[in-house]
Design a protein around this motif. Sequence first.
Motif, short mmCIF file in Angstrom:
data_model
loop_
_atom_site.label_atom_id
_atom_site.label_comp_id
_atom_site.label_asym_id
_atom_site.label_seq_id
_atom_site.Cartn_x
_atom_site.Cartn_y
_atom_site.Cartn_z
N TRP A 271 -46.19 -3.06 42.50
CA TRP A 271 -45.93 -1.74 43.10
C TRP A 271 -44.74 -1.06 42.43
CZ3 TRP A 271 -48.24 1.48 46.49
CH2 TRP A 271 -47.47 2.50 47.05
N ARG A 272 -43.68 -1.83 42.16
CA ARG A 272 -42.46 -1.27 41.57
C ARG A 272 -42.71 -0.81 40.15
NH1 ARG A 272 -38.08 -3.38 38.59
NH2 ARG A 272 -38.97 -5.49 38.63
N GLY A 273 -43.49 -1.60 39.39
CA GLY A 273 -43.74 -1.22 38.00
C GLY A 273 -42.44 -1.14 37.21
N PRO A 274 -42.24 -0.06 36.44
CA PRO A 274 -41.03 0.06 35.63
C PRO A 274 -39.83 0.61 36.40
CG PRO A 274 -42.45 1.94 35.21
CD PRO A 274 -43.20 1.04 36.18
N LEU A 275 -40.03 0.94 37.69
CA LEU A 275 -38.94 1.52 38.46
C LEU A 275 -37.88 0.48 38.82
CD1 LEU A 275 -40.81 3.97 40.88
CD2 LEU A 275 -39.78 4.46 38.66
N TYR A 276 -36.70 0.98 39.17
CA TYR A 276 -35.57 0.13 39.52
C TYR A 276 -35.77 -0.44 40.93
CZ TYR A 276 -30.58 -1.08 39.89
OH TYR A 276 -29.39 -1.74 40.03
N GLN A 277 -35.39 -1.69 41.15
CA GLN A 277 -35.40 -2.25 42.50
C GLN A 277 -34.31 -1.56 43.31
OE1 GLN A 277 -35.63 -6.55 42.83
NE2 GLN A 277 -34.60 -6.53 44.83
N VAL A 278 -34.68 -0.92 44.41
CA VAL A 278 -33.74 -0.05 45.12
C VAL A 278 -32.84 -0.81 46.08
CG1 VAL A 278 -35.24 1.96 44.93
CG2 VAL A 278 -35.40 0.50 46.95
N ASP A 279 -33.24 -2.00 46.52
CA ASP A 279 -32.46 -2.72 47.53
C ASP A 279 -32.76 -4.21 47.41
OD1 ASP A 279 -30.76 -3.19 49.64
OD2 ASP A 279 -31.95 -2.12 51.15
N ASP A 280 -31.90 -5.01 48.04
CA ASP A 280 -32.19 -6.43 48.15
C ASP A 280 -33.46 -6.63 48.98
OD1 ASP A 280 -29.72 -7.12 46.85
OD2 ASP A 280 -28.70 -6.70 48.73
N ILE A 281 -34.22 -7.67 48.67
CA ILE A 281 -35.47 -7.96 49.38
C ILE A 281 -35.38 -9.36 49.98
CG2 ILE A 281 -37.93 -8.45 49.09
CD1 ILE A 281 -38.01 -6.25 46.96
N LEU A 282 -35.65 -9.46 51.28
CA LEU A 282 -35.66 -10.75 51.97
C LEU A 282 -36.78 -10.75 52.99
CD1 LEU A 282 -34.40 -13.51 52.65
CD2 LEU A 282 -32.89 -12.32 54.26
N VAL A 283 -37.69 -11.72 52.87
CA VAL A 283 -38.78 -11.90 53.83
C VAL A 283 -38.89 -13.40 54.12
CG1 VAL A 283 -41.22 -11.53 54.36
CG2 VAL A 283 -40.04 -9.96 52.79
N ILE A 284 -38.94 -13.76 55.40
CA ILE A 284 -39.11 -15.15 55.82
C ILE A 284 -40.37 -15.24 56.67
CG2 ILE A 284 -38.12 -17.11 57.07
CD1 ILE A 284 -35.36 -15.90 56.55
N GLY A 285 -41.24 -16.17 56.35
CA GLY A 285 -42.45 -16.39 57.12
C GLY A 285 -42.56 -17.84 57.57
N VAL A 286 -43.05 -18.05 58.79
CA VAL A 286 -43.22 -19.40 59.33
C VAL A 286 -44.59 -19.50 59.99
CG1 VAL A 286 -42.39 -21.13 60.97
CG2 VAL A 286 -40.74 -19.69 59.73
N ARG A 287 -45.32 -20.56 59.66
CA ARG A 287 -46.61 -20.84 60.28
C ARG A 287 -46.43 -21.94 61.33
NH1 ARG A 287 -51.24 -18.25 59.80
NH2 ARG A 287 -51.43 -18.52 57.54
N VAL A 288 -47.00 -21.71 62.51
CA VAL A 288 -46.89 -22.68 63.60
C VAL A 288 -47.93 -23.78 63.40
CG1 VAL A 288 -47.02 -23.02 66.10
CG2 VAL A 288 -46.06 -20.89 65.15
#
Length: 288
Positions: A271-288
């Motif tokens: 999605w970002r392609g050649p564009l600059y990363q605008v912010d820090d990215i953090l995603v946490i997922g947990v499966r029960v």
Amino acid sequence: MEAQRDEIERQKDEITGQRNIAIAQRDEIAHQKKEITDSIHYARRIQQAVLPPPKFLSDLIKENYFILNKPRDIVSGDYYWLAERDSQIIIAAADCTGHGVPGAFMSLLGVTFLKEIMGKIKELTANEILDELRKSVINALHQPGVQNTTRDGMDMALCIYNIDTLELQFAGANNPLWLVRDQVLTEYKADKQPIGFYEENKPFTNNIIQLNKGDAFYIFSDGYADQFGGPKVDEGGKKFKYSRFKELLISIQNEKMPVQHDILLETIEAWRGPLYQVDDILVIGVRV
């Protein structure tokens, strides 16, 4: 003719002198940049050292989780935090004011205070941890609660997952929790207030959720949804947005959590392609 030669020589000497000065200035700037970059890289090592290793979760819940942590700069203003007590796993995803070095300093404060709070609280509740963290941040940053006070602080989603009873506590400071069950995503909203000074600070809300086997829950910062990109990157692109983020998570529910991590990373990079990363990215997922 001799006077002209002398003038030409004088001009050549002047040009040479100016060139030497420019080269010396360039070399000095390069040296200073290297020193600064080396210092920031060392700061990254310190930041990574204080964060719990991902292996901490794998020892408790095998491969039923992922942590996607992608700083915008060398060091990050987003951080995760993990702890365990009596079959309860505490998982937090935080987004500090700013990114880069200022955000990293704030993240170190957050990790330090969370460790202190865990030592003080006997009966763990998600909202009490956020209440205590807010007090610590306000005191540390000398935020007296008056107008024009600095707005430094952090947004956070924090949950306590009981792996025996499958009960989940959630409290949020601006950042929600998403639960996916049977291909349906339910959002548990956060309180609209940060960890830090706010005009109308109220006690944080504790949400109690009874999980089922097969459920998956996610906490995150705003960096993923806010990333610009898409088909019109030459025009600056547009945000990924939360609606597309939700649809993506629902679409990958049949995948194992490490695979979900890879899909999320590949998707946002495409999605970002050649564009600059605008912010820090953090995603946490947990499966029960």
